[in-house]
Design a protein around this motif. Structure first.
Motif, mmCIF file in Angstrom:
data_model
loop_
_atom_site.group_PDB
_atom_site.id
_atom_site.type_symbol
_atom_site.label_atom_id
_atom_site.label_comp_id
_atom_site.label_asym_id
_atom_site.label_seq_id
_atom_site.Cartn_x
_atom_site.Cartn_y
_atom_site.Cartn_z
ATOM 1 N N UNK A 174 0.829 -1.204 0.000
ATOM 2 C CA UNK A 174 0.000 0.000 0.000
ATOM 3 C C UNK A 174 0.867 1.260 0.000
ATOM 4 N N UNK A 175 1.935 1.270 0.811
ATOM 5 C CA UNK A 175 2.815 2.437 0.862
ATOM 6 C C UNK A 175 3.504 2.653 -0.487
ATOM 7 N N UNK A 176 3.944 1.569 -1.119
ATOM 8 C CA UNK A 176 4.587 1.694 -2.425
ATOM 9 C C UNK A 176 3.597 2.189 -3.467
ATOM 10 N N UNK A 177 2.375 1.692 -3.391
ATOM 11 C CA UNK A 177 1.336 2.084 -4.353
ATOM 12 C C UNK A 177 0.978 3.561 -4.205
ATOM 13 N N UNK A 178 0.924 4.036 -2.979
ATOM 14 C CA UNK A 178 0.538 5.423 -2.707
ATOM 15 C C UNK A 178 1.717 6.387 -2.716
ATOM 16 N N UNK A 179 2.931 5.839 -2.707
ATOM 17 C CA UNK A 179 4.108 6.698 -2.667
ATOM 18 C C UNK A 179 4.234 7.448 -1.359
ATOM 19 N N UNK A 180 3.872 6.781 -0.247
ATOM 20 C CA UNK A 180 3.919 7.444 1.057
ATOM 21 C C UNK A 180 4.842 6.692 2.006
ATOM 22 N N UNK A 181 5.083 7.284 3.158
ATOM 23 C CA UNK A 181 5.937 6.668 4.166
ATOM 24 C C UNK A 181 5.167 5.598 4.941
ATOM 25 N N UNK A 182 5.929 4.741 5.609
ATOM 26 C CA UNK A 182 5.351 3.675 6.422
ATOM 27 C C UNK A 182 5.950 3.723 7.817
ATOM 28 N N UNK A 183 5.076 3.707 8.826
ATOM 29 C CA UNK A 183 5.513 3.639 10.214
ATOM 30 C C UNK A 183 5.157 2.255 10.746
ATOM 31 N N UNK A 184 6.167 1.519 11.222
ATOM 32 C CA UNK A 184 5.963 0.178 11.775
ATOM 33 C C UNK A 184 6.119 0.277 13.285
ATOM 34 N N UNK A 185 5.023 0.055 13.995
ATOM 35 C CA UNK A 185 4.986 0.334 15.425
ATOM 36 C C UNK A 185 4.854 -0.939 16.253
ATOM 37 N N UNK A 186 5.668 -1.016 17.288
ATOM 38 C CA UNK A 186 5.528 -2.090 18.286
ATOM 39 C C UNK A 186 5.465 -1.442 19.660
ATOM 40 N N UNK A 187 4.453 -1.801 20.435
ATOM 41 C CA UNK A 187 4.312 -1.261 21.783
ATOM 42 C C UNK A 187 4.551 -2.377 22.798
ATOM 43 N N UNK A 188 5.180 -2.015 23.903
ATOM 44 C CA UNK A 188 5.427 -3.005 24.950
ATOM 45 C C UNK A 188 5.275 -2.346 26.319
ATOM 46 N N UNK A 189 5.029 -3.164 27.316
ATOM 47 C CA UNK A 189 4.852 -2.679 28.688
ATOM 48 C C UNK A 189 5.909 -3.329 29.573
ATOM 49 N N UNK A 190 6.586 -2.549 30.409
ATOM 50 C CA UNK A 190 7.557 -3.125 31.351
ATOM 51 C C UNK A 190 6.864 -4.117 32.272
ATOM 52 N N UNK A 191 7.616 -5.062 32.831
ATOM 53 C CA UNK A 191 7.020 -6.015 33.775
ATOM 54 C C UNK A 191 6.347 -5.279 34.920
ATOM 55 N N UNK A 192 5.200 -5.757 35.385
ATOM 56 C CA UNK A 192 4.500 -5.071 36.485
ATOM 57 C C UNK A 192 5.314 -5.099 37.769
ATOM 58 N N UNK A 193 5.150 -4.031 38.556
ATOM 59 C CA UNK A 193 5.839 -3.959 39.846
ATOM 60 C C UNK A 193 5.130 -4.873 40.832
ATOM 61 N N UNK A 194 5.889 -5.681 41.544
ATOM 62 C CA UNK A 194 5.313 -6.611 42.507
ATOM 63 C C UNK A 194 5.243 -5.943 43.878
ATOM 64 N N UNK A 195 4.042 -5.915 44.486
ATOM 65 C CA UNK A 195 3.876 -5.340 45.813
ATOM 66 C C UNK A 195 4.308 -3.887 45.856
ATOM 67 N N UNK A 196 5.106 -3.543 46.853
ATOM 68 C CA UNK A 196 5.571 -2.163 47.017
ATOM 69 C C UNK A 196 7.045 -2.040 46.660
ATOM 70 N N UNK A 197 7.558 -3.028 45.935
ATOM 71 C CA UNK A 197 8.967 -3.019 45.568
ATOM 72 C C UNK A 197 9.277 -1.957 44.543
#
Length: 291
Positions: A174-197
Motif C-alpha cells: 500500500x505504501x509503495x502504491x501510494x508513494x507514502x511513508x510507512x511507520x511500523x509500530x511495536x508497543x510493549x509494557x515493562x514487567x509489572x511492579x510486585x507489591x511495594x517493591x
C-alpha cells in the motif's frame, strides 16, 4: 482471486464515504470496483409497508447515484453494481470472497468517542480472509474520505513474538502504491511492579527497549530490501498497543492491524487490539487476517 475491490453500500454517509475510498483504491490498483447493496431478508418484517418493490427501487437508486458520482470522479474506472439478499454479513462476505479487498463504512461518534463497528462489520470481518477496510465519514462533511489523511503515512502495528508477514506485505504494498511513508509500530509494557517493591531499573528498561528495537528492525529489514522506495520508520513505544496505534492514527492515510483466523465458531474473531483500533482510530483501518 479476481483483481477487484468491493464496497458495501447501505445508504449511510459512512458507506458512501467507503465507496469513494474504495474507488480511489481501485483506481490506484488499476482494477474494477464492485458496488454491492444487501437487502436484509427478514422472516417477520416489522413494517408491512416496506414492500419488495419499494425496497428494490430504493436500492437501485442508491446504487445508481453512487455509480454516477464515482464515475464522475474516476471516468476511466470500470464499475459494476448489484443487489443481493440475505443476512448482510454473510452476503457481503460471499460477495467479496473473490475480491482483493472489501471496504465498508463505520458509523462515527466523533473524535473522542470514536466509531461504532456494528454487528454487520464485525460479522463480515470474521467471515472472510480477505482484507477488510473500515472507513468513517469525514467529520467536516466536506473533505472526501479518499483525500482525508491522503498525504499522511501508513501505520501498522507488529508483534515481534508472532509472524507478521501478512500485515507487512499489505502495508508495504500500500505504501509503495501510494508513494507514502510507512511507520511500523511495536508497543510493549515493562514487567509489572510486585507489591511495594521498586520499579524496573531504568538501565534494564533501556536495555529491553534496545533489544525490542533490534527485533523490529530485523523483522522489517527484508521488506525494506524488497520495497526500497518506501521510507520506513520503525517505532518502539511503551504502553498498550491499541492506545499507541490509535494515537499514531492521527494524520495517517491508513492504519493496518491484524487478526488471527479462528476456525472455531466460539470466541472472539477479531481480537482486542484490532477491535479497539477499529472503534477509535482517526483514519481508515485495514484488518488483515493471518494464521
Amino acid at each position: 482471486m479476481t483483481n477487484l475491490v468491493t464496497a458495501g453500500l447501505d445508504g449511510s454517509r459512512e458507506s458512501v464515504a467507503a465507496a469513494r475510498w474504495a474507488a480511489h483504491e481501485a483506481d490506484l490498483r488499476g482494477v474494477p470496483l464492485a458496488l454491492v447493496h444487501v437487502e436484509e431478508w427478514l422472516e417477520r418484517p416489522p413494517l408491512a409497508v416496506a414492500t419488495t418493490e419499494v425496497q428494490r427501487q430504493w436500492a437501485e437508486a442508491l446504487l445508481r447515484e453512487a455509480f454516477e458520482e464515482i464515475k464522475g470522479l474516476y471516468p476511466n474506472l470500470e464499475i459494476t453494481s448489484r443487489r443481493l439478499q440475505g443476512i448482510p454479513a454473510t452476503a457481503l462476505a460471499h460477495a467479496a470472497a473473490s475480491s482483493d479487498m472489501l471496504v465498508l463504512g463505520s458509523r462515527g461518534l466523533g473524535a473522542i468517542a470514536g466509531f461504532i463497528l456494528g454487528s454487520i462489520g464485525a460479522g463480515t470481518i470474521a467471515a472472510i480472509d480477505q482484507p477488510v477496510v473500515l472507513v468513517g465519514a469525514p467529520h467536516d462533511g466536506a473533505t472526501s474520505a479518499e483525500d482525508s489523511g491522503a498525504d499522511g503515512p501508513i501505520v501498522t502495528g507488529v508483534d515481534i513474538g508472532r509472524p507478521c508477514d501478512a500485515l507487512l506485505s499489505f502495508a508495504f504494498e500500500e505504501a509503495a502504491r501510494r508513494g507514502c511513508a510507512l511507520r511500523v509500530l511495536h508497543a510493549w509494557a515493562p514487567p509489572p511492579v510486585v507489591g511495594c517493591g521498586p520499579g524496573l531499573d531504568p538501565g534494564v528498561q533501556e536495555e529491553i527497549g534496545r533489544g525490542i528495537a533490534t527485533a523490529v528492525d530485523e523483522m522489517v529489514r527484508p521488506w525494506c530490501e524488497k520495497y526500497p522506495s518506501v521510507p520506513v520508520t520503525p517505532e518502539v513505544r511503551i504502553g498498550q498497543s491499541a492506545i499507541q496505534l490509535v494515537d499514531a492514527s492521527r494524520g495517517a492515510a491508513l492504519v493496518v492491524v491484524g487478526r488471527r483466523i479462528r476456525r472455531s465458531a466460539y470466541g472472539t474473531h477479531i481480537g482486542s487490539i484490532a477491535h479497539a483500533v477499529l472503534h477509535h482510530a482517526a483514519a481508515p483501518v485495514a484488518v488483515i487476517a493471518h494464521e
